[in-house]
Design a protein around this motif. Structure first.
Motif, PDB file in Angstrom:
ATOM      1  N   GLU A 122      -2.520   1.483 -15.888  1.00 52.78           N
ATOM      2  CA  GLU A 122      -3.265   0.431 -15.558  1.00 52.78           C
ATOM      3  C   GLU A 122      -2.860   0.120 -14.012  1.00 52.78           C
ATOM      4  OE1 GLU A 122      -6.122  -0.417 -16.839  1.00 52.78           O
ATOM      5  OE2 GLU A 122      -5.859   0.588 -18.946  1.00 52.78           O
ATOM      6  N   LYS A 123      -3.642  -0.204 -13.054  1.00 56.31           N
ATOM      7  CA  LYS A 123      -3.410  -0.543 -11.779  1.00 56.31           C
ATOM      8  C   LYS A 123      -2.756  -1.815 -11.769  1.00 56.31           C
ATOM      9  CE  LYS A 123      -7.485   1.625  -9.552  1.00 56.31           C
ATOM     10  NZ  LYS A 123      -8.798   1.538  -8.697  1.00 56.31           N
ATOM     11  N   THR A 124      -2.879  -2.605 -12.844  1.00 58.88           N
ATOM     12  CA  THR A 124      -2.288  -4.012 -12.917  1.00 58.88           C
ATOM     13  C   THR A 124      -0.807  -3.627 -13.084  1.00 58.88           C
ATOM     14  OG1 THR A 124      -2.715  -4.227 -15.036  1.00 58.88           O
ATOM     15  CG2 THR A 124      -4.097  -5.411 -13.402  1.00 58.88           C
ATOM     16  N   ASP A 125      -0.394  -2.686 -13.918  1.00 55.90           N
ATOM     17  CA  ASP A 125       0.843  -2.350 -14.098  1.00 55.90           C
ATOM     18  C   ASP A 125       1.598  -1.778 -12.945  1.00 55.90           C
ATOM     19  OD1 ASP A 125       0.523  -3.047 -16.757  1.00 55.90           O
ATOM     20  OD2 ASP A 125      -0.004  -0.859 -17.657  1.00 55.90           O
ATOM     21  N   ILE A 126       0.730  -0.802 -12.189  1.00 56.90           N
ATOM     22  CA  ILE A 126       1.448  -0.468 -10.987  1.00 56.90           C
ATOM     23  C   ILE A 126       2.011  -1.438 -10.172  1.00 56.90           C
ATOM     24  CG2 ILE A 126       1.188   0.911  -8.884  1.00 56.90           C
ATOM     25  CD1 ILE A 126      -0.770   2.780 -10.674  1.00 56.90           C
ATOM     26  N   LEU A 127       0.907  -2.580  -9.974  1.00 60.05           N
ATOM     27  CA  LEU A 127       1.204  -3.724  -9.125  1.00 60.05           C
ATOM     28  C   LEU A 127       2.517  -4.508  -9.521  1.00 60.05           C
ATOM     29  CD1 LEU A 127      -0.008  -5.356  -6.773  1.00 60.05           C
ATOM     30  CD2 LEU A 127      -1.353  -6.660  -8.155  1.00 60.05           C
ATOM     31  N   ARG A 128       2.561  -4.699 -10.907  1.00 59.03           N
ATOM     32  CA  ARG A 128       3.871  -5.335 -11.363  1.00 59.03           C
ATOM     33  C   ARG A 128       4.959  -4.828 -11.018  1.00 59.03           C
ATOM     34  NH1 ARG A 128       0.802  -5.646 -16.349  1.00 59.03           N
ATOM     35  NH2 ARG A 128      -0.345  -7.893 -16.633  1.00 59.03           N
ATOM     36  N   ALA A 129       4.970  -3.408 -11.202  1.00 61.05           N
ATOM     37  CA  ALA A 129       6.137  -2.652 -10.918  1.00 61.05           C
ATOM     38  C   ALA A 129       6.536  -2.627  -9.240  1.00 61.05           C
ATOM     39  CB  ALA A 129       6.081  -1.108 -11.026  1.00 61.05           C
ATOM     40  N   GLU A 183       0.889  -1.299  -0.074  1.00 62.80           N
ATOM     41  CA  GLU A 183      -0.067   0.004  -0.202  1.00 62.80           C
ATOM     42  C   GLU A 183       1.030   1.273   0.129  1.00 62.80           C
ATOM     43  OE1 GLU A 183      -2.687  -0.350   3.362  1.00 62.80           O
ATOM     44  OE2 GLU A 183      -4.044  -1.656   2.457  1.00 62.80           O
ATOM     45  N   ASN A 184       1.849   1.344   0.757  1.00 64.92           N
ATOM     46  CA  ASN A 184       2.823   2.470   0.842  1.00 64.92           C
ATOM     47  C   ASN A 184       3.598   2.756  -0.520  1.00 64.92           C
ATOM     48  OD1 ASN A 184       2.388   2.840   3.403  1.00 64.92           O
ATOM     49  ND2 ASN A 184       4.108   1.646   4.268  1.00 64.92           N
ATOM     50  N   TYR A 185       4.052   1.508  -1.337  1.00 65.63           N
ATOM     51  CA  TYR A 185       4.551   1.754  -2.571  1.00 65.63           C
ATOM     52  C   TYR A 185       3.532   2.330  -3.614  1.00 65.63           C
ATOM     53  CZ  TYR A 185       8.714  -0.973  -1.442  1.00 65.63           C
ATOM     54  OH  TYR A 185      10.154  -1.370  -1.060  1.00 65.63           O
ATOM     55  N   TYR A 186       2.168   1.683  -3.403  1.00 66.95           N
ATOM     56  CA  TYR A 186       1.276   2.080  -4.388  1.00 66.95           C
ATOM     57  C   TYR A 186       0.815   3.703  -4.320  1.00 66.95           C
ATOM     58  CZ  TYR A 186      -3.272   2.108  -6.584  1.00 66.95           C
ATOM     59  OH  TYR A 186      -4.385   2.551  -7.637  1.00 66.95           O
ATOM     60  N   ASN A 187       0.582   4.155  -2.963  1.00 69.52           N
ATOM     61  CA  ASN A 187       0.475   5.469  -2.624  1.00 69.52           C
ATOM     62  C   ASN A 187       1.581   6.522  -3.218  1.00 69.52           C
ATOM     63  OD1 ASN A 187      -1.999   4.762  -1.577  1.00 69.52           O
ATOM     64  ND2 ASN A 187      -1.089   4.593   0.533  1.00 69.52           N
ATOM     65  N   GLN A 188       2.669   5.962  -3.314  1.00 71.35           N
ATOM     66  CA  GLN A 188       4.070   6.572  -3.655  1.00 71.35           C
ATOM     67  C   GLN A 188       3.889   6.495  -5.087  1.00 71.35           C
ATOM     68  OE1 GLN A 188       7.596   6.305  -1.432  1.00 71.35           O
ATOM     69  NE2 GLN A 188       6.313   4.883  -0.215  1.00 71.35           N
ATOM     70  N   LEU A 189       3.604   5.517  -5.832  1.00 64.33           N
ATOM     71  CA  LEU A 189       3.749   5.264  -7.069  1.00 64.33           C
ATOM     72  C   LEU A 189       2.551   6.180  -7.932  1.00 64.33           C
ATOM     73  CD1 LEU A 189       5.337   1.591  -7.645  1.00 64.33           C
ATOM     74  CD2 LEU A 189       6.242   3.934  -8.354  1.00 64.33           C
ATOM     75  N   LEU A 190       1.327   6.247  -7.369  1.00 64.48           N
ATOM     76  CA  LEU A 190       0.207   6.712  -8.019  1.00 64.48           C
ATOM     77  C   LEU A 190       0.188   7.960  -8.699  1.00 64.48           C
ATOM     78  CD1 LEU A 190      -2.651   5.624  -8.974  1.00 64.48           C
ATOM     79  CD2 LEU A 190      -3.507   6.668  -6.885  1.00 64.48           C
ATOM     80  N   PRO A 191       0.804   9.089  -7.827  1.00 67.05           N
ATOM     81  CA  PRO A 191       0.832  10.516  -8.377  1.00 67.05           C
ATOM     82  C   PRO A 191       1.896  10.129  -9.654  1.00 67.05           C
ATOM     83  CG  PRO A 191       1.256  10.294  -6.095  1.00 67.05           C
ATOM     84  CD  PRO A 191       1.268   8.626  -6.612  1.00 67.05           C
ATOM     85  N   PRO A 206      11.586  -4.462  -2.553  1.00 66.18           N
ATOM     86  CA  PRO A 206      11.764  -5.080  -1.357  1.00 66.18           C
ATOM     87  C   PRO A 206      10.774  -5.264  -0.465  1.00 66.18           C
ATOM     88  CG  PRO A 206      13.750  -3.785  -2.086  1.00 66.18           C
ATOM     89  CD  PRO A 206      12.562  -3.429  -2.997  1.00 66.18           C
ATOM     90  N   ASP A 207      10.754  -6.307   0.519  1.00 70.07           N
ATOM     91  CA  ASP A 207       9.647  -6.457   1.517  1.00 70.07           C
ATOM     92  C   ASP A 207       8.360  -6.519   1.043  1.00 70.07           C
ATOM     93  OD1 ASP A 207      11.895  -6.307   3.150  1.00 70.07           O
ATOM     94  OD2 ASP A 207      11.907  -4.057   3.417  1.00 70.07           O
ATOM     95  N   THR A 208       7.930  -6.619  -0.211  1.00 70.68           N
ATOM     96  CA  THR A 208       6.793  -6.948  -0.577  1.00 70.68           C
ATOM     97  C   THR A 208       6.052  -8.215  -0.029  1.00 70.68           C
ATOM     98  OG1 THR A 208       7.195  -7.710  -2.675  1.00 70.68           O
ATOM     99  CG2 THR A 208       6.746  -5.290  -2.586  1.00 70.68           C
TER     100      THR A 208
END
Length: 291
Positions: A102-109, A85-93, A114-116
């Motif tokens: 796409e959200k799936t692209d963000i998830l793949r990244a 969630e922390n990674y997602y909130n930082q990558l989304l902007p 580390p630590d996921t």
């Protein structure tokens, strides 16, 4: 009965959610050399396993492998939701700049970061360990059975070669009288050539001749050789873990054969000595693999 240092043993057990295979391989070595490959959860038992190996296997180059097959989902691994969630909130902007539409692209990244994935260190269950320890003992028993079978083959081959040396040594007797007579004649012929040039004291000459021929006598060497061969057979049949001791006895056998060859002064006896040396070298090679 002797044992070979070469062997292989394997045993398996099934525990809740996993299957464990234990393989133990042994090769010849002057000392005990243990290479242990254990999963981290069993590391605390390393010394216990090494002591059991030392007590039951004696010496050799020992390779131990623990192989774990999980029969379902490994309970110790889980997704670290908070980190993702922390990674997602930082990558989304900045997703547009990164080309992540796409959200799936963000998830793949995110997932390779580390630590996921978090892995919790499992604790060793003592009840499970009792089963594993029993399986380890079975693997050692299998290896020892393999060693016993190999030892029987070694025993048969080595005993046959010891008896071959004994037979070859006994065959030298048929050449003994001929050998001494030839040496005597050779010395007399050389002496006759010198008679006109020097004066020879016959009594002194006879004494020297007797002394010289006694030095060439191989009876003592043959007696000692026979005693060493008997001691070798006695040791190989009545004691365990005799590899090193047999090595010392073969050294003594070799000394007597070498002395016999140096005193031979006869072509046929030299041939027999060479055959004895050949048999002894093969025994030494086999002896390297005896426990």
């Amino acid at each position: 009965m002797i044992k070979s240092m070469t062997g292989f043993g394997k045993a398996t057990c099934e525990l809740p959610g996993k299957k464990i295979s234990i393989e133990i391989k042994s090769l010849n070595s002057k000392q005990l050399d243990v290479n242990m490959r254990l999963p981290n959860i069993y590391r605390e038992k390393d010394l216990i396993l090494r002591n059991e190996i030392a007590n039951k296997l004696g010496r050799g180059k020992i390779d131990v492998g623990f192989y774990v097959d999980f029969l379902g989902t490994e309970k110790n691994t889980s997704i670290n939701t908070q980190v993702i969630e922390n990674y997602y909130n930082q990558l989304l902007p900045i997703s547009d700049k990164l080309g992540l539409t796409e959200k799936t692209d963000i998830l793949r990244a995110i997932m390779p970061l580390p630590d996921t994935i978090k892995t919790e260190q499992a604790e060793l269950n003592e009840e499970e360990w009792k089963i594993i320890a029993s399986t380890f003992s079975k693997a050692i028993e299998c290896l020892n059975e393999f060693r016993n079978q190999e030892g029987k083959h070694l025993n048969t081959d080595i005993i046959n070669r010891i008896e071959n040396i004994r037979k070859l040594a006994s065959q030298t007797e048929s050449f003994e009288n001929e050998r001494i007579e030839r040496i005597r004649e050779r010395i007399l012929d050389q002496l006759n050539e010198l008679k006109e040039k020097i004066n020879v004291d016959k009594n002194r000459f006879e004494q020297e001749m007797i002394f010289y021929l006694e030095k060439l006598d191989v009876t003592e060497e043959k007696v000692r050789l026979a005693n060493h061969l008997d001691y070798f057979l006695e040791t190989i049949n009545n004691e365990e873990m005799v590899g090193k001791k047999l090595g010392f006895i073969t050294q003594e056998i070799g000394r007597e054969i070498n002395t016999l060859g140096s005193k031979a002064n006869h072509a046929e006896i030299q041939k027999l000595v060479i055959q004895m040396k050949d048999e002894l070298e093969k025994i030494k090679e086999q002896n390297l693999n005896i426990l």
